[in-house]
Design a protein around this motif. Sequence first.
Motif, PDB file in Angstrom:
ATOM      1  N   UNK A  15       9.387  51.758 -62.332  1.00  0.00           N
ATOM      2  CA  UNK A  15       9.797  52.939 -63.093  1.00  0.00           C
ATOM      3  C   UNK A  15       8.581  53.560 -63.768  1.00  0.00           C
ATOM      4  N   UNK A  16       8.622  54.885 -64.009  1.00  0.00           N
ATOM      5  CA  UNK A  16       7.535  55.516 -64.761  1.00  0.00           C
ATOM      6  C   UNK A  16       7.470  54.988 -66.191  1.00  0.00           C
ATOM      7  N   UNK A  17       6.279  54.950 -66.746  1.00  0.00           N
ATOM      8  CA  UNK A  17       6.110  54.450 -68.119  1.00  0.00           C
ATOM      9  C   UNK A  17       6.823  55.320 -69.137  1.00  0.00           C
ATOM     10  N   UNK A  18       7.153  56.547 -68.767  1.00  0.00           N
ATOM     11  CA  UNK A  18       7.808  57.499 -69.673  1.00  0.00           C
ATOM     12  C   UNK A  18       9.329  57.362 -69.676  1.00  0.00           C
ATOM     13  N   UNK A  19       9.883  56.545 -68.782  1.00  0.00           N
ATOM     14  CA  UNK A  19      11.336  56.505 -68.594  1.00  0.00           C
ATOM     15  C   UNK A  19      11.978  55.527 -69.570  1.00  0.00           C
ATOM     16  N   UNK A  20      12.897  56.023 -70.391  1.00  0.00           N
ATOM     17  CA  UNK A  20      13.573  55.178 -71.388  1.00  0.00           C
ATOM     18  C   UNK A  20      15.042  54.947 -71.075  1.00  0.00           C
ATOM     19  N   UNK A  21      15.545  55.488 -69.971  1.00  0.00           N
ATOM     20  CA  UNK A  21      16.973  55.425 -69.652  1.00  0.00           C
ATOM     21  C   UNK A  21      17.302  54.426 -68.551  1.00  0.00           C
ATOM     22  N   UNK A  22      16.502  54.386 -67.491  1.00  0.00           N
ATOM     23  CA  UNK A  22      16.897  53.581 -66.331  1.00  0.00           C
ATOM     24  C   UNK A  22      16.953  52.088 -66.655  1.00  0.00           C
ATOM     25  N   UNK A  23      16.042  51.595 -67.484  1.00  0.00           N
ATOM     26  CA  UNK A  23      16.044  50.167 -67.784  1.00  0.00           C
ATOM     27  C   UNK A  23      17.304  49.745 -68.534  1.00  0.00           C
ATOM     28  N   UNK A  24      17.657  50.399 -69.658  1.00  0.00           N
ATOM     29  CA  UNK A  24      18.913  50.015 -70.311  1.00  0.00           C
ATOM     30  C   UNK A  24      20.136  50.274 -69.447  1.00  0.00           C
ATOM     31  N   UNK A  25      20.098  51.309 -68.601  1.00  0.00           N
ATOM     32  CA  UNK A  25      21.220  51.544 -67.685  1.00  0.00           C
ATOM     33  C   UNK A  25      21.416  50.355 -66.751  1.00  0.00           C
ATOM     34  N   UNK A  26      20.339  49.893 -66.136  1.00  0.00           N
ATOM     35  CA  UNK A  26      20.457  48.768 -65.210  1.00  0.00           C
ATOM     36  C   UNK A  26      20.941  47.513 -65.939  1.00  0.00           C
ATOM     37  N   UNK A  27      20.431  47.282 -67.146  1.00  0.00           N
ATOM     38  CA  UNK A  27      20.885  46.112 -67.900  1.00  0.00           C
ATOM     39  C   UNK A  27      22.377  46.222 -68.237  1.00  0.00           C
ATOM     40  N   UNK A  28      22.823  47.432 -68.588  1.00  0.00           N
ATOM     41  CA  UNK A  28      24.229  47.625 -68.947  1.00  0.00           C
ATOM     42  C   UNK A  28      25.157  47.384 -67.761  1.00  0.00           C
ATOM     43  N   UNK A  29      24.635  47.566 -66.551  1.00  0.00           N
ATOM     44  CA  UNK A  29      25.436  47.347 -65.338  1.00  0.00           C
ATOM     45  C   UNK A  29      25.187  45.965 -64.743  1.00  0.00           C
ATOM     46  N   UNK A  30      24.647  45.075 -65.538  1.00  0.00           N
ATOM     47  CA  UNK A  30      24.281  43.759 -65.043  1.00  0.00           C
ATOM     48  C   UNK A  30      25.487  42.916 -64.639  1.00  0.00           C
ATOM     49  N   UNK A  31      25.241  41.993 -63.714  1.00  0.00           N
ATOM     50  CA  UNK A  31      26.257  41.031 -63.290  1.00  0.00           C
ATOM     51  C   UNK A  31      25.644  39.635 -63.386  1.00  0.00           C
ATOM     52  N   UNK A  32      26.472  38.621 -63.544  1.00  0.00           N
ATOM     53  CA  UNK A  32      25.933  37.258 -63.691  1.00  0.00           C
ATOM     54  C   UNK A  32      25.065  36.854 -62.503  1.00  0.00           C
ATOM     55  N   UNK A  33      23.926  36.247 -62.823  1.00  0.00           N
ATOM     56  CA  UNK A  33      23.064  35.702 -61.788  1.00  0.00           C
ATOM     57  C   UNK A  33      22.105  36.689 -61.159  1.00  0.00           C
ATOM     58  N   UNK A  34      22.103  37.949 -61.627  1.00  0.00           N
ATOM     59  CA  UNK A  34      21.185  38.972 -61.100  1.00  0.00           C
ATOM     60  C   UNK A  34      20.336  39.487 -62.248  1.00  0.00           C
ATOM     61  N   UNK A  35      19.015  39.457 -62.086  1.00  0.00           N
ATOM     62  CA  UNK A  35      18.122  39.927 -63.137  1.00  0.00           C
ATOM     63  C   UNK A  35      17.214  41.035 -62.594  1.00  0.00           C
ATOM     64  N   UNK A  36      16.842  41.961 -63.470  1.00  0.00           N
ATOM     65  CA  UNK A  36      15.978  43.091 -63.117  1.00  0.00           C
ATOM     66  C   UNK A  36      14.682  42.981 -63.895  1.00  0.00           C
ATOM     67  N   UNK A  37      13.555  43.073 -63.199  1.00  0.00           N
ATOM     68  CA  UNK A  37      12.244  42.854 -63.800  1.00  0.00           C
ATOM     69  C   UNK A  37      11.383  44.095 -63.569  1.00  0.00           C
ATOM     70  N   UNK A  38      11.072  44.788 -64.654  1.00  0.00           N
ATOM     71  CA  UNK A  38      10.472  46.111 -64.577  1.00  0.00           C
ATOM     72  C   UNK A  38       8.953  46.065 -64.560  1.00  0.00           C
TER      73      UNK A  38
END
Length: 247
Positions: A15-38
């Motif tokens: 993700x671009x360093x300026x982006x403040x939305x996509x990271x919390x969006x992905x975390x909010x849509x999280x499911x057990x056993x899947x992790x997102x590393x930015x």
Amino acid sequence: MTDALGWRRKFGVIAPSTNTIVEPDFYAMGVPGVTAHFSRIHIRNQDLSSDEGFENLLVQIRAEIGHACERVLTCEPDFMVMGMSAETFWGGVEGNREFVAQINGITGLKVATGAEACERALHLYGARRIGVVTPYQPIGDENVVRFFSELGFDVVRIKGLRCPTAVSIAHVTEDELRAAILEVDGPDVDAIVQCGTNLSMVRLADEAERWLGKPVIAINAATWWMALRDNDIPDKIHNAGSLLRNH
């Protein structure tokens, strides 16, 4: 050994360093056993006030994306996810293919992009005529229209919000987005697509599907859906639109 938290999949996300939305969006849509590393693409000049400024942002992304990929590879992810969208539409269908090939060449991993995710979602819904909302300048909108048109979709209306900086995309209010959705909607539109991963649209898109009685595809939800389903993760997610809830 299996990762203690990412025991199903670890996603490497760019993700671009300026982006403040996509990271919390992905975390909010999280499911057990899947992790997102930015991993962040360093944006040194975030001016988007003109077509030239918009193109300069993409020049910066292209210069930095390889380094961002290499950094996230050190956590040994299983799959790559693009937390940015403009570059995935640029150059139409062939541009997206070249972009995917570039990321695959650097990482050796399969990749989910916003452009391809929206294409898949529209085919799933059987939509052909679409309205589109973006944060882009006209040159960005032209590339979005080109991508969808080359795939046989009819972009009936497009609303580019022309955000002046990369950070300011995240400042667009829900009222402004609601007005944009209504501006591109009509009886001649089968579905609405929102581009731009720094626009906060996931929750509003879920609500808008109920007002309008048609698919409203928020790009962050679509990209996350593609990443999950391409990894055989069928979990249904609520409050993020019908794509993740029903498909």
